[in-house]
Write a protein that holds these residues in place. Structure first.
Motif, PDB file in Angstrom:
ATOM      1  N   UNK A 286      -0.056  32.084 -50.137  1.00  0.00           N
ATOM      2  CA  UNK A 286      -0.277  32.879 -51.028  1.00  0.00           C
ATOM      3  C   UNK A 286      -1.582  33.468 -51.229  1.00  0.00           C
ATOM      4  N   UNK A 287      -2.505  32.688 -50.629  1.00  0.00           N
ATOM      5  CA  UNK A 287      -3.957  33.091 -50.780  1.00  0.00           C
ATOM      6  C   UNK A 287      -4.575  32.524 -49.449  1.00  0.00           C
ATOM      7  N   UNK A 288      -5.231  33.346 -48.813  1.00  0.00           N
ATOM      8  CA  UNK A 288      -5.883  32.868 -47.427  1.00  0.00           C
ATOM      9  C   UNK A 288      -7.386  33.399 -47.636  1.00  0.00           C
ATOM     10  N   UNK A 289      -8.543  32.519 -47.631  1.00  0.00           N
ATOM     11  CA  UNK A 289     -10.013  32.979 -47.441  1.00  0.00           C
ATOM     12  C   UNK A 289     -10.480  32.772 -46.115  1.00  0.00           C
ATOM     13  N   UNK A 290     -10.941  33.686 -45.479  1.00  0.00           N
ATOM     14  CA  UNK A 290     -11.575  33.679 -44.278  1.00  0.00           C
ATOM     15  C   UNK A 290     -13.034  33.594 -44.433  1.00  0.00           C
ATOM     16  N   UNK A 291     -13.682  32.714 -43.667  1.00  0.00           N
ATOM     17  CA  UNK A 291     -15.048  32.358 -43.856  1.00  0.00           C
ATOM     18  C   UNK A 291     -15.664  32.758 -42.462  1.00  0.00           C
ATOM     19  N   UNK A 292     -16.628  33.928 -42.338  1.00  0.00           N
ATOM     20  CA  UNK A 292     -17.104  34.181 -41.199  1.00  0.00           C
ATOM     21  C   UNK A 292     -18.525  33.645 -40.938  1.00  0.00           C
ATOM     22  N   UNK A 293     -18.966  32.864 -40.062  1.00  0.00           N
ATOM     23  CA  UNK A 293     -20.188  32.161 -39.911  1.00  0.00           C
ATOM     24  C   UNK A 293     -20.808  32.977 -38.772  1.00  0.00           C
ATOM     25  N   UNK A 294     -21.647  33.600 -38.862  1.00  0.00           N
ATOM     26  CA  UNK A 294     -22.123  34.348 -37.566  1.00  0.00           C
ATOM     27  C   UNK A 294     -23.691  33.925 -37.535  1.00  0.00           C
ATOM     28  N   UNK A 295     -23.785  34.263 -36.075  1.00  0.00           N
ATOM     29  CA  UNK A 295     -25.265  33.912 -35.630  1.00  0.00           C
ATOM     30  C   UNK A 295     -25.821  34.791 -34.847  1.00  0.00           C
ATOM     31  N   UNK A 296     -27.076  35.091 -34.761  1.00  0.00           N
ATOM     32  CA  UNK A 296     -27.657  36.020 -33.805  1.00  0.00           C
ATOM     33  C   UNK A 296     -28.639  36.874 -34.526  1.00  0.00           C
ATOM     34  N   UNK A 297     -29.502  37.777 -33.833  1.00  0.00           N
ATOM     35  CA  UNK A 297     -30.058  38.963 -34.679  1.00  0.00           C
ATOM     36  C   UNK A 297     -29.354  40.165 -34.867  1.00  0.00           C
ATOM     37  N   UNK A 298     -28.840  39.988 -36.181  1.00  0.00           N
ATOM     38  CA  UNK A 298     -27.824  40.793 -36.654  1.00  0.00           C
ATOM     39  C   UNK A 298     -28.198  41.806 -37.874  1.00  0.00           C
ATOM     40  N   UNK A 299     -27.809  42.800 -37.891  1.00  0.00           N
ATOM     41  CA  UNK A 299     -27.910  43.740 -39.175  1.00  0.00           C
ATOM     42  C   UNK A 299     -26.720  43.400 -40.068  1.00  0.00           C
ATOM     43  N   UNK A 300     -27.041  42.973 -41.296  1.00  0.00           N
ATOM     44  CA  UNK A 300     -26.160  42.748 -42.393  1.00  0.00           C
ATOM     45  C   UNK A 300     -25.215  43.949 -42.403  1.00  0.00           C
ATOM     46  N   UNK A 301     -25.520  45.154 -42.380  1.00  0.00           N
ATOM     47  CA  UNK A 301     -24.557  46.049 -42.477  1.00  0.00           C
ATOM     48  C   UNK A 301     -23.485  46.246 -41.499  1.00  0.00           C
ATOM     49  N   UNK A 302     -23.813  45.809 -40.141  1.00  0.00           N
ATOM     50  CA  UNK A 302     -23.133  45.699 -39.058  1.00  0.00           C
ATOM     51  C   UNK A 302     -22.107  44.812 -39.287  1.00  0.00           C
ATOM     52  N   UNK A 303     -22.510  43.673 -39.501  1.00  0.00           N
ATOM     53  CA  UNK A 303     -21.497  42.436 -39.832  1.00  0.00           C
ATOM     54  C   UNK A 303     -20.608  42.947 -40.966  1.00  0.00           C
ATOM     55  N   UNK A 304     -21.035  43.333 -41.978  1.00  0.00           N
ATOM     56  CA  UNK A 304     -19.934  43.639 -43.043  1.00  0.00           C
ATOM     57  C   UNK A 304     -19.233  44.770 -42.778  1.00  0.00           C
ATOM     58  N   UNK A 305     -19.652  45.936 -42.001  1.00  0.00           N
ATOM     59  CA  UNK A 305     -18.686  46.766 -41.458  1.00  0.00           C
ATOM     60  C   UNK A 305     -17.594  46.167 -40.452  1.00  0.00           C
ATOM     61  N   UNK A 306     -18.070  45.296 -39.493  1.00  0.00           N
ATOM     62  CA  UNK A 306     -17.225  44.806 -38.458  1.00  0.00           C
ATOM     63  C   UNK A 306     -16.103  43.887 -39.300  1.00  0.00           C
ATOM     64  N   UNK A 307     -16.512  43.036 -39.968  1.00  0.00           N
ATOM     65  CA  UNK A 307     -15.498  42.227 -40.792  1.00  0.00           C
ATOM     66  C   UNK A 307     -14.648  43.002 -41.620  1.00  0.00           C
ATOM     67  N   UNK A 308     -15.038  44.038 -42.271  1.00  0.00           N
ATOM     68  CA  UNK A 308     -14.277  44.994 -42.922  1.00  0.00           C
ATOM     69  C   UNK A 308     -13.213  45.845 -42.054  1.00  0.00           C
ATOM     70  N   UNK A 309     -13.787  46.139 -41.095  1.00  0.00           N
ATOM     71  CA  UNK A 309     -12.886  46.898 -40.129  1.00  0.00           C
ATOM     72  C   UNK A 309     -11.738  46.101 -39.639  1.00  0.00           C
ATOM     73  N   UNK A 310     -11.997  44.964 -39.423  1.00  0.00           N
ATOM     74  CA  UNK A 310     -11.008  44.022 -38.872  1.00  0.00           C
ATOM     75  C   UNK A 310      -9.928  43.849 -39.706  1.00  0.00           C
ATOM     76  N   UNK A 311     -10.418  43.573 -41.089  1.00  0.00           N
ATOM     77  CA  UNK A 311      -9.418  43.267 -41.873  1.00  0.00           C
ATOM     78  C   UNK A 311      -8.721  44.324 -42.613  1.00  0.00           C
TER      79      UNK A 311
END
Length: 138
Positions: free
Chosen positions: A84-109
């Motif tokens: 009924x509810x699923x919460x995904x937690x993405x733990x990311x490491x590296x030299x990353x842009x916050x926007x790039x990570x948010x966009x990638x997660x959003x596009x996947x979902x």
């Protein structure tokens, strides 16, 4: 795509894909021989979205050094015990842009992860992004 399952013994079943790949499912509460079918669905969701996020971040030339996706799910109290509810937690490491990570997660979902899109028909799928090594670049 074709798959089947075979009962092995007790509460152990083997899932077999068309190409011969197998996975052992164990519906006993101890799960000594493998995940339950519902655990396997969550594991598949984590893998599906991970593939998308890694691919998208690599295409954006982000320096990803690690990704762990954890799924925490709530099931209906009575059969069928669908999620009924699923919460995904993405733990990311590296030299990353916050926007790039948010966009990638959003596009996947929202676009690419087939498993997420199927599960959204029965469950609310939420996500959060955490940065174990500290905040990423803006």
């Amino acid at each position: 795509m074709i798959a089947h399952s075979e009962w092995k013994q007790g509460e152990v079943f083997e899932g077999i894909a068309e190409n011969g790949n197998t996975i052992t499912f164990d519906t006993d509460s101890a799960h000594k021989h493998g995940p339950s079918p519902m655990e396997a669905v969550l594991m598949a969701l984590c893998a599906c979205t991970s593939v998308d996020v890694v691919s998208i971040l690599q295409k954006k030339r982000q320096e990803l050094t690690g990704l762990r996706v954890t799924a925490t799910a709530t099931q209906a109290p009575a059969p069928p015990r669908v999620f009924t509810l699923i919460k995904l937690t993405y733990a990311v490491r590296g030299h990353l842009s916050r926007k790039a990570v948010e966009d990638a997660v959003s596009l996947s979902k929202d676009k690419y992860c087939s498993i997420s899109k199927m599960l959204e028909k029965a469950a609310t799928v939420e996500y959060e992004i955490v940065y174990p090594d500290g905040e990423p670049q803006p």
